[in-house]
Design a protein around this motif. Structure first.
Motif, PDB file in Angstrom:
ATOM      1  N   UNK A  59      -3.761 -20.969  17.154  1.00 11.61           N
ATOM      2  CA  UNK A  59      -3.121 -21.957  17.797  1.00 11.61           C
ATOM      3  C   UNK A  59      -1.878 -21.253  18.650  1.00 11.61           C
ATOM      4  N   UNK A  60      -1.637 -19.919  18.680  1.00 11.12           N
ATOM      5  CA  UNK A  60      -0.693 -19.194  19.553  1.00 11.12           C
ATOM      6  C   UNK A  60      -1.307 -18.098  20.262  1.00 11.12           C
ATOM      7  N   UNK A  61      -0.854 -18.362  21.666  1.00 10.52           N
ATOM      8  CA  UNK A  61      -1.040 -17.385  22.655  1.00 10.52           C
ATOM      9  C   UNK A  61       0.155 -16.924  23.323  1.00 10.52           C
TER      10      UNK A  61
ATOM     11  N   UNK B  19      -4.098 -34.521  22.210  1.00  7.44           N
ATOM     12  CA  UNK B  19      -3.732 -35.132  23.548  1.00  7.44           C
ATOM     13  C   UNK B  19      -3.827 -33.946  24.530  1.00  7.44           C
ATOM     14  N   UNK B  20      -3.384 -32.862  24.111  1.00  9.14           N
ATOM     15  CA  UNK B  20      -3.262 -31.613  25.039  1.00  9.14           C
ATOM     16  C   UNK B  20      -4.198 -30.454  24.614  1.00  9.14           C
ATOM     17  N   UNK B  21      -4.439 -29.810  25.694  1.00 14.21           N
ATOM     18  CA  UNK B  21      -5.249 -28.544  25.148  1.00 14.21           C
ATOM     19  C   UNK B  21      -4.206 -27.309  24.944  1.00 14.21           C
ATOM     20  N   UNK B  22      -3.044 -27.490  25.555  1.00 12.24           N
ATOM     21  CA  UNK B  22      -2.005 -26.429  25.182  1.00 12.24           C
ATOM     22  C   UNK B  22      -0.720 -26.791  25.597  1.00 12.24           C
TER      23      UNK B  22
ATOM     24  N   UNK C 177      -8.434 -20.299  25.750  1.00 10.13           N
ATOM     25  CA  UNK C 177      -7.981 -21.829  25.276  1.00 10.13           C
ATOM     26  C   UNK C 177      -9.190 -22.536  24.815  1.00 10.13           C
ATOM     27  N   UNK C 178     -10.391 -21.940  25.453  1.00 16.76           N
ATOM     28  CA  UNK C 178     -11.546 -22.721  24.948  1.00 16.76           C
ATOM     29  C   UNK C 178     -11.996 -22.543  23.392  1.00 16.76           C
ATOM     30  N   UNK C 179     -11.946 -21.327  22.886  1.00 16.81           N
ATOM     31  CA  UNK C 179     -11.914 -20.998  21.587  1.00 16.81           C
ATOM     32  C   UNK C 179     -11.213 -21.675  20.603  1.00 16.81           C
TER      33      UNK C 179
ATOM     34  N   UNK D   2      -3.864 -28.263  21.038  1.00 17.20           N
ATOM     35  CA  UNK D   2      -4.708 -27.307  20.245  1.00 17.20           C
ATOM     36  C   UNK D   2      -4.209 -26.155  20.324  1.00 17.20           C
ATOM     37  N   UNK D   3      -3.398 -25.603  21.120  1.00 21.16           N
ATOM     38  CA  UNK D   3      -2.705 -24.407  21.023  1.00 21.16           C
ATOM     39  C   UNK D   3      -1.417 -24.381  21.813  1.00 21.16           C
TER      40      UNK D   3
END
Length: 794
Positions: free
Chosen positions: A706-708, A615-618, A761-763, A672-673
């Motif tokens: 998945x972690x930044x 549902x979300x990118x991050x 985030x795109x990777x 995703x992240x």
């Protein structure tokens, strides 16, 4: 065993008919009273061996019934309240005239008595006993019995209506008589029997006028019977006993004056009674014993003064009683025990009855009042009125080495000292029932010297514990009454310490039907030597429907020791280890708990299935103190400025009303992240710590990028070392440092920061990210461009 006595009264027999049957040869006493006999109808020899035959209260039995019946061996024939005529009986029967009891045969007039005497005189010249009771005789003339055979032993005129016996003048010609009884008549006085013409009955040894209405006994009332040994004047209304009423009775041994209205005794009343052995003055109204009252009674062995109103004895009130063995003072108003009064008979007294007086002690500092009564064997102190003895002095029984029976019931004793009975080494009987106030605390050793005790009554004392320490020394005990106490259990070892116990009363004891009493139940059912009163009626304490003897004890024999040991050991181990784990592994355990709960609710499965369509990118994890940077920097650069990223922020996107942990799990696995905006405030936040824990779990468990990490400020490595999982992530993954104002070109550095973050985030894979990192040469642990990538962690 041979039959001697046969009682067939109250059977409605109408005859003794039989077919050649005979009574046992050993039978000598036959009672056929209160039947409906109208004839005997038995053979000649059927009753020939009977010595005592009672046919009284057969109202239809006629005189002719005795015709043809052999009664020569009968020594006592009783015909009270029958239809038998004396004259016919003596003519048709062979019974000896002197063996017939003429009581209750309607001989109420002097004429009939004269006829009887004439008939008897025709058959015998002397007769041992003449029984004329219950005939309704009102008076006897001086010549009424003159025609009777000489009476050698006794004349019984009891239960008639005589109003006077006029100095026995109707016994002229019967000077050999030995006993005279006129009980249950209407006599009102005994007059003086003095004068020259008075008869003398020197052979009379027993005279009884009990149960009359005698008010007064005048002087020399017994001059005509100077040699009597037993005189019964009891149960009358004698209020006046002349000082010389008993004058001359020098051979008198027993005098009954009990149950009269006597108030005073004088020192000359018993002056001539030198041979008197028993004097009963019970239940009169005597209040004081004056000096010298018993001065001449040196041979008296029994003195009964019970049931009077005696408050004290004068100094020499008991003098002269040097041979006294039994002294009854019960039911009086004595308030103290004066040992000085007992010195006269201290070497002979064996029985002392002081029950139901007003004796009471308030202090323990008293000497024993029984110090010199070394022969005393029976002491009664029960029922002291109105409060009881209250306190038992410590040396109270000192000197009573021969005492065998002690009565202390109903005395409300507040405390029994451990040495209270130490001197009673020969005691055989002790009763303490209802003698304590409230709950009795029997001290260990209180019965330690009572090794000869055979009967102990401790009923209704409020005893809570039956222990070997208290009762263990009673090795000769045979009877024990424990009923109406309050113990819930009884120690079987204490019962086994009583080897000669034969009788045990446990009624009205609230014994619990629990494992505590399982051994006692087994003992009561299997012991053979002790009689347990009402064993099969003893109820369980809390459920009266169940009985003590059969309550279920199966569960009591399961060995729980091993289970208890292991469970206790495990509990101790847990209570020791859990605090240590709490301190060292708090967040890991907390994380594990939430992971388990999420797994249990199949949250993991659901989120993994939806991962491809996140549902979300991050999901942005940050502390509220950094919210200004997130809203003014992060949000515009990732969702605005032409970027198409969709971020999950807790204040904006968390579902209302849902559990916060579930919201965090959904945000981490629904994106995703996860971007963690790290600052010192972030590191101190519990919720931020949980969010990075969940994100790092995905990182290490699923091997996905998945972690930044975005550091808003410089944080020394030593401060990060306590955060084990974050340090581990920094060693393995790329992280970004927000360029501060000290950069060479802040604008260019921030543009590069946002480009790097958008690219990350795109990777979608770890390989792609690592490749990009190497090509860019910046924002990684091995960055080479120091002019632009100065924000890489040093």
């Amino acid at each position: 065993m041979s039959l001697i006595n046969l009682d067939l009264c109250f059977n409605n027999f109408t005859n003794l008919s039989h077919s050649n049957a005979s009574l046992p040869a050993s039978l000598t006493m036959l009672y056929l009273c209160r039947n409906n006999l109208s004839t005997l109808a038995c053979g000649w020899s059927f009753l020939r061996l009977i010595e005592l035959l009672d046919l009284s209260y057969n109202p239809h039995l006629p005189s002719k019934a005795f015709q043809g019946v052999d009664l020569r061996q009968t020594r006592y024939l009783r015909l009270r309240s029958t239809n038998v005529s004396v004259s016919v009986l003596l003519n048709v029967s062979n019974v000896k005239a002197g063996h017939v009891d003429f009581s209750g045969m309607g001989l109420k007039s002097n004429k009939r008595l004269t006829e009887l005497c004439t008939l008897l005189r025709m058959r015998v010249h002397w007769i041992k006993n003449l029984r004329l009771g219950s005939n309704g005789i009102k008076n006897l003339k001086s010549n009424t019995l003159s025609n009777c055979p000489k009476i050698t032993q006794s004349l019984d005129l009891s239960r008639n209506q005589l109003k006077s016996i006029t100095c026995l003048n109707f016994l002229s010609g019967h000077k050999h008589i030995q006993s005279f009884s006129a009980e249950h008549n209407h006599l009102t006085s005994l007059p003086s029997c003095t004068g020259k013409n008075m008869l003398s009955f020197k052979n009379v040894t027993e005279l009884s006028v009990r149960y009359n209405r005698i008010l007064s006994v005048n002087s020399h009332a017994f001059n005509i019977t100077p040699n009597i040994k037993t005189l019964k004047l009891n149960i009358n209304t004698i209020a006046f006993l002349h000082r010389e009423a008993l004058k001359g009775l020098k051979k008198l041994e027993t005098l009954r004056l009990d149950n009269n209205l006597l108030t005073d005794l004088f020192n000359v009343t018993f002056e001539d009674l030198h041979n008197l052995k028993t004097l009963n003055l019970r239940n009169n109204h005597i209040s004081v014993i004056f000096n010298g009252t018993f001065q001449n009674l040196g041979n008296l062995t029994t003195l009964d003064l019970g049931g009077n109103k005696i408050t004290h004895f004068e100094a020499s009130g008991l003098d002269g009683l040097k041979g006294l063995v039994k002294l009854y003072l019960d039911g009086n108003n004595l308030k103290q025990i004066n040992s000085a009064r007992y010195h006269v008979f201290q070497d002979t007294l064996k029985v002392l009855d002081l029950q139901k007086n007003q004796i009471r002690f308030l202090t323990e500092d008293r000497e024993s009042p029984f110090m010199n009564l070394s022969k005393l064997s029976d002491l009664k102190l029960d029922w002291q009125m109105p409060y009881g003895i209250t306190l038992l002095p410590r040396a109270f029984f000192h000197g009573l080495y021969s005492l065998k029976s002690l009565y202390l019931s109903n005395n409300r004793i507040s405390h029994l000292a451990p040495d209270a009975f130490d001197h009673l080494t020969d005691l055989r009987f002790l009763t303490l029932d209802s003698s304590c106030v409230g709950v009795a605390q029997l001290q260990p050793g209180v019965f330690k010297n009572l090794r000869k005790l055979k009967t102990l009554i401790v009923e209704n004392m409020g005893i809570q514990n039956f222990s070997k320490a208290v009762f263990g020394n009673l090795t000769e005990l045979e009877i024990l009454q424990l009923n109406s106490n309050v113990m819930r259990s009884i120690d079987v070892d204490a019962l086994e310490a009583l080897p000669k116990l034969q009788y045990l009363d446990l009624r009205k004891i609230p014994l619990s039907c629990t494992c505590e009493n399982s051994i006692l139940q087994n003992w009561t059912l299997n012991n053979k030597r002790v009689q347990l009163v009402y064993l099969y009626s003893l109820p369980c304490q809390y459920d009266k429907k169940f009985k003590f003897y059969n309550f279920d004890t199966k569960v009591c024999y399961i060995d729980l020791g091993q289970y208890l040991f292991f469970s206790t050991a495990a509990a101790i181990f847990l209570f020791t280890v859990i605090p240590l784990l709490y301190v060292k592994l708090y967040w890991k355990m907390k994380y594990g708990y939430y992971v388990f709960r999420s797994w249990f609710s199949e949250q993991w499965r659901r989120l993994r299935e939806e991962e491809e369509n996140c549902k979300y990118d991050a999901f942005v994890s940050y502390n509220s103190s950094d919210e200004h940077w997130v809203l003014n920097q992060l949000l515009p650069n990732l969702e605005g400025n032409g970027s198409s990223f969709r971020l999950c922020l807790h204040h904006r996107d968390f579902e209302l009303g849902r559990d916060i942990v579930s919201n965090i799990v959904s945000a981490v696995y629904g994106s995703r992240k996860t971007i963690c905006v790290v600052s010192r405030n972030f590191l101190q936040s519990e919720w931020c710590s949980l969010e990075i824990q969940l994100a790092s779990y995905r990182l290490f468990d699923e091997h996905r990028d998945v972690l930044l990490l975005v550091f808003l400020e410089q944080i020394p490595e030593r401060q990060l070392s306590s955060y084990h999982r974050m340090r581990k992530v920094m060693l393995k993954k790329t992280y970004l440092q927000w360029p501060g104002s000290d950069c060479t070109d802040p604008v260019q550095a921030q543009d590069l920061f946002w480009n790097k973050l958008r690219r990350a985030l795109r990777k979608g894979s770890i390989a792609d990210e690592e490749k990009t990192d190497k090509n860019e040469g910046c924002c990684s642990n091995d960055a080479s461009d120091t002019s632009l990538c100065f924000f890489v962690q040093e």
